[in-house]
Design a protein around this motif. Structure first.
Motif, PDB file in Angstrom:
ATOM      1  N   PHE A 127      -9.902  -5.996   6.038  1.00 24.58           N
ATOM      2  CA  PHE A 127      -9.653  -4.810   4.445  1.00 24.58           C
ATOM      3  C   PHE A 127     -11.040  -4.435   4.129  1.00 24.58           C
ATOM      4  O   PHE A 127     -10.256  -4.202   2.684  1.00 24.58           O
ATOM      5  CB  PHE A 127      -8.378  -5.661   3.673  1.00 24.58           C
ATOM      6  CG  PHE A 127      -7.338  -6.358   3.757  1.00 24.58           C
ATOM      7  CD1 PHE A 127      -7.609  -7.385   3.202  1.00 24.58           C
ATOM      8  CD2 PHE A 127      -6.315  -5.935   4.176  1.00 24.58           C
ATOM      9  CE1 PHE A 127      -6.048  -8.488   4.142  1.00 24.58           C
ATOM     10  CE2 PHE A 127      -5.141  -6.305   4.738  1.00 24.58           C
ATOM     11  CZ  PHE A 127      -5.097  -7.191   4.549  1.00 24.58           C
ATOM     12  N   ARG A 133      -9.708  -0.387   3.086  1.00 20.18           N
ATOM     13  CA  ARG A 133      -8.467   0.305   2.119  1.00 20.18           C
ATOM     14  C   ARG A 133      -9.428  -0.055   0.435  1.00 20.18           C
ATOM     15  O   ARG A 133     -10.410  -0.777   0.108  1.00 20.18           O
ATOM     16  CB  ARG A 133      -7.912  -1.365   2.032  1.00 20.18           C
ATOM     17  CG  ARG A 133      -7.771  -2.105   1.781  1.00 20.18           C
ATOM     18  CD  ARG A 133      -6.703  -3.107   1.898  1.00 20.18           C
ATOM     19  NE  ARG A 133      -7.062  -4.852   1.627  1.00 20.18           N
ATOM     20  CZ  ARG A 133      -7.110  -5.130   0.605  1.00 20.18           C
ATOM     21  NH1 ARG A 133      -6.890  -4.095  -1.027  1.00 20.18           N
ATOM     22  NH2 ARG A 133      -7.340  -6.199  -0.196  1.00 20.18           N
ATOM     23  N   ASP A 134      -8.455   0.642  -0.214  1.00 19.08           N
ATOM     24  CA  ASP A 134      -8.723   0.124  -1.947  1.00 19.08           C
ATOM     25  C   ASP A 134      -9.828   1.458  -1.608  1.00 19.08           C
ATOM     26  O   ASP A 134      -9.895   2.154  -1.052  1.00 19.08           O
ATOM     27  CB  ASP A 134      -8.973  -0.653  -2.195  1.00 19.08           C
ATOM     28  CG  ASP A 134      -7.819  -1.561  -2.165  1.00 19.08           C
ATOM     29  OD1 ASP A 134      -6.218  -1.237  -1.845  1.00 19.08           O
ATOM     30  OD2 ASP A 134      -7.994  -2.716  -1.661  1.00 19.08           O
ATOM     31  N   TYR A 194      -4.906   6.233   7.686  1.00 18.16           N
ATOM     32  CA  TYR A 194      -5.490   6.126   5.878  1.00 18.16           C
ATOM     33  C   TYR A 194      -7.043   6.054   5.955  1.00 18.16           C
ATOM     34  O   TYR A 194      -7.908   6.794   6.687  1.00 18.16           O
ATOM     35  CB  TYR A 194      -5.208   4.298   5.415  1.00 18.16           C
ATOM     36  CG  TYR A 194      -5.934   2.848   6.709  1.00 18.16           C
ATOM     37  CD1 TYR A 194      -6.171   2.592   5.580  1.00 18.16           C
ATOM     38  CD2 TYR A 194      -6.167   3.111   7.914  1.00 18.16           C
ATOM     39  CE1 TYR A 194      -7.452   1.361   6.028  1.00 18.16           C
ATOM     40  CE2 TYR A 194      -6.502   2.046   8.454  1.00 18.16           C
ATOM     41  CZ  TYR A 194      -7.045   0.495   7.565  1.00 18.16           C
ATOM     42  OH  TYR A 194      -7.609   0.163   7.956  1.00 18.16           O
ATOM     43  N   GLY A 226     -12.752   2.961   0.742  1.00 17.09           N
ATOM     44  CA  GLY A 226     -12.650   2.090   1.767  1.00 17.09           C
ATOM     45  C   GLY A 226     -13.057   3.488   3.072  1.00 17.09           C
ATOM     46  O   GLY A 226     -13.984   3.325   4.016  1.00 17.09           O
ATOM     47  N   ARG A 267       0.835  -0.737  -0.355  1.00 14.81           N
ATOM     48  CA  ARG A 267       0.041   0.037   0.208  1.00 14.81           C
ATOM     49  C   ARG A 267       1.039   1.214  -0.056  1.00 14.81           C
ATOM     50  O   ARG A 267       2.179   1.403   0.508  1.00 14.81           O
ATOM     51  CB  ARG A 267      -1.154  -0.437   1.335  1.00 14.81           C
ATOM     52  CG  ARG A 267      -1.898  -1.147   1.327  1.00 14.81           C
ATOM     53  CD  ARG A 267      -3.153  -0.795   0.326  1.00 14.81           C
ATOM     54  NE  ARG A 267      -3.373   0.212   0.618  1.00 14.81           N
ATOM     55  CZ  ARG A 267      -4.493   0.512  -0.540  1.00 14.81           C
ATOM     56  NH1 ARG A 267      -4.289   0.695  -2.036  1.00 14.81           N
ATOM     57  NH2 ARG A 267      -4.956   1.738  -0.417  1.00 14.81           N
ATOM     58  N   THR A 304      -1.258   4.788   2.721  1.00  9.66           N
ATOM     59  CA  THR A 304      -1.513   4.886   4.795  1.00  9.66           C
ATOM     60  C   THR A 304       0.017   6.216   4.852  1.00  9.66           C
ATOM     61  O   THR A 304       0.562   6.238   4.548  1.00  9.66           O
ATOM     62  CB  THR A 304      -0.811   3.231   5.163  1.00  9.66           C
ATOM     63  OG1 THR A 304      -0.246   2.692   4.832  1.00  9.66           O
ATOM     64  CG2 THR A 304      -2.309   3.188   5.074  1.00  9.66           C
ATOM     65  N   LEU A 334      -0.022  -4.285   5.777  1.00 15.90           N
ATOM     66  CA  LEU A 334      -0.291  -3.753   4.704  1.00 15.90           C
ATOM     67  C   LEU A 334       0.728  -2.096   4.285  1.00 15.90           C
ATOM     68  O   LEU A 334       0.983  -1.975   3.459  1.00 15.90           O
ATOM     69  CB  LEU A 334      -1.224  -2.351   5.237  1.00 15.90           C
ATOM     70  CG  LEU A 334      -2.108  -2.580   6.417  1.00 15.90           C
ATOM     71  CD1 LEU A 334      -2.595  -1.479   7.557  1.00 15.90           C
ATOM     72  CD2 LEU A 334      -3.398  -3.098   5.744  1.00 15.90           C
TER      73      LEU A 334
END
Length: 359
Positions: A276, A279-280, A332, A283, A66, A69, A309
């Motif tokens: 997760f 994330r992405d 994040y 998120g 990632r 973050t 991560l």
């Protein structure tokens, strides 16, 4: 809603979905015995995507590279905040411990929460553990004993020490209650015993597990809001399946454990093992769905290790002496989420952090 204070017939063994490799058992250790790692760390699986019927009968925790973050570096000189004369004390959170008692004691001492003898010395400070006390490390029961004792000592001093339910608490409860009883996993036949062994279950913990430990774990809350921080164990939106308020979620989880149905508890464990969600792309929206429902302005979670991560994974065989570089929590999901699992099981760092963060 209230935080717990202290809190059948044999079934033919059924073939599980896959072969489960039993980790090497560690010798029983005393409360402050020196632990070693990363030898007990459970390696991650190779699979990155979870199917719709995902069930935690395989080691998960894939490596996620990632770039969005933010790792928070804590100034050592400011690590121990002065205790206020009146009102609530400072708020601290602890990431996943996973049986690493020595590292936990050292981290709590560094923050001025316990003294050299391991006694609470932080007065009115407030301390929250985000769950996952056992498995993978050498002394999960020693960790639980310490948290239970600090809960009483902190309360006597005008502060508190509380804990949330992690997926490994559900796993240990299930292994003790249901053993090799087959459960409907959604992807084949599974058992709590097999999943516990696969995910770092330690024989020394099971041998020392007593009724008061089981009662304490079964009474833990799953979610809480403190000073604008929504505290959970897992980075998942699965909490929304259990109620539209903090009280409803905690009541539903406790009622599920009270009914003592193996399939129901397995489904609860399976959902708490998801990760997760924050994330992405999307998120931040996932975090907002939890904040809008339960309150708070930021979510604070454990469960998914920061080294994964970052793509900085520690040695699994003990030959690589390099340690993942973890200096503090990760912020994040557009600044809405704080990750607190420093990856102690892979020679990362056991994180104890004062909130709020300044970023």
């Amino acid at each position: 809603m209230t935080q717990g204070a202290g809190q059948g017939p044999e079934v033919e063994r059924t073939a599980t979905l896959r072969d489960f490799r039993v980790p090497a058992y560690v010798n029983e250790t005393g409360p402050y015995a020196h632990s070693t790692h990363p030898g007990n760390a459970v390696p991650p699986a190779e699979t990155l995507e979870h199917p719709e019927g995902y069930t935690p009968t395989q080691r998960d925790l894939p490596v996620i590279n990632r770039g969005d973050t933010l790792q928070v570096t804590v100034d050592p000189a400011a690590a121990q905040a002065p205790l206020p004369a009146n009102g609530p004390g400072p708020l601290f959170v602890v990431g996943d411990v996973h049986g690493y008692l020595d590292e936990l004691v050292a981290a709590l001492q560094e923050k001025g929460l316990i003294d050299a003898a391991g006694q609470w010395c932080a007065g009115t400070a407030r301390l929250w553990f985000l769950g996952d006390f056992t498995d993978r490390g050498p002394d999960g029961i020693g960790v639980i004993d310490l948290v239970m004792r600090l809960s009483a000592e902190a309360a006597a001093a005008g502060g508190y020490c509380k804990a949330l339910m992690g997926n490994h608490e559900l796993l240990l409860l299930g292994a003790k209650r249901f053993g090799d009883t087959p459960v409907n996993s959604g992807a084949g036949t599974a058992t709590f015993q097999a999943a516990w062994l696969l995910n770092g279950g330690q024989k020394s913990d099971m041998d020392r597990l007593q009724d008061h430990h089981l009662q304490w774990m079964a009474r833990l809350d799953a979610i809480e809001e403190v000073d604008g921080h929504l505290l959970v164990h897992s980075d998942t939106t699965a909490y929304l399946d259990y109620g539209d308020s903090i009280e409803a979620v905690n009541d539903t989880v406790r009622e599920t454990l009270t009914r003592n149905d193996a399939d129901e508890v397995w489904d609860l464990f399976r959902k708490f093992t998801k990760r997760f969600s924050f994330r992405d792309e999307g998120g931040a929206d996932a975090v907002r769905s939890l904040l809008d429902t339960y309150g708070g302005t930021r979510i604070v979670h454990g469960h998914s290790p920061i080294p994964y991560l970052l793509g900085e994974v520690g040695s699994e065989d003990g030959e690589d002496t390099a340690r993942p570089v973890v200096e503090g929590p990760h912020v994040y999901a557009g600044g809405l989420a704080i990750a607190m699992d420093g990856g102690v099981t892979m020679a990362g760092k056991l994180l104890v952090q004062q909130l709020p963060l300044t970023v």
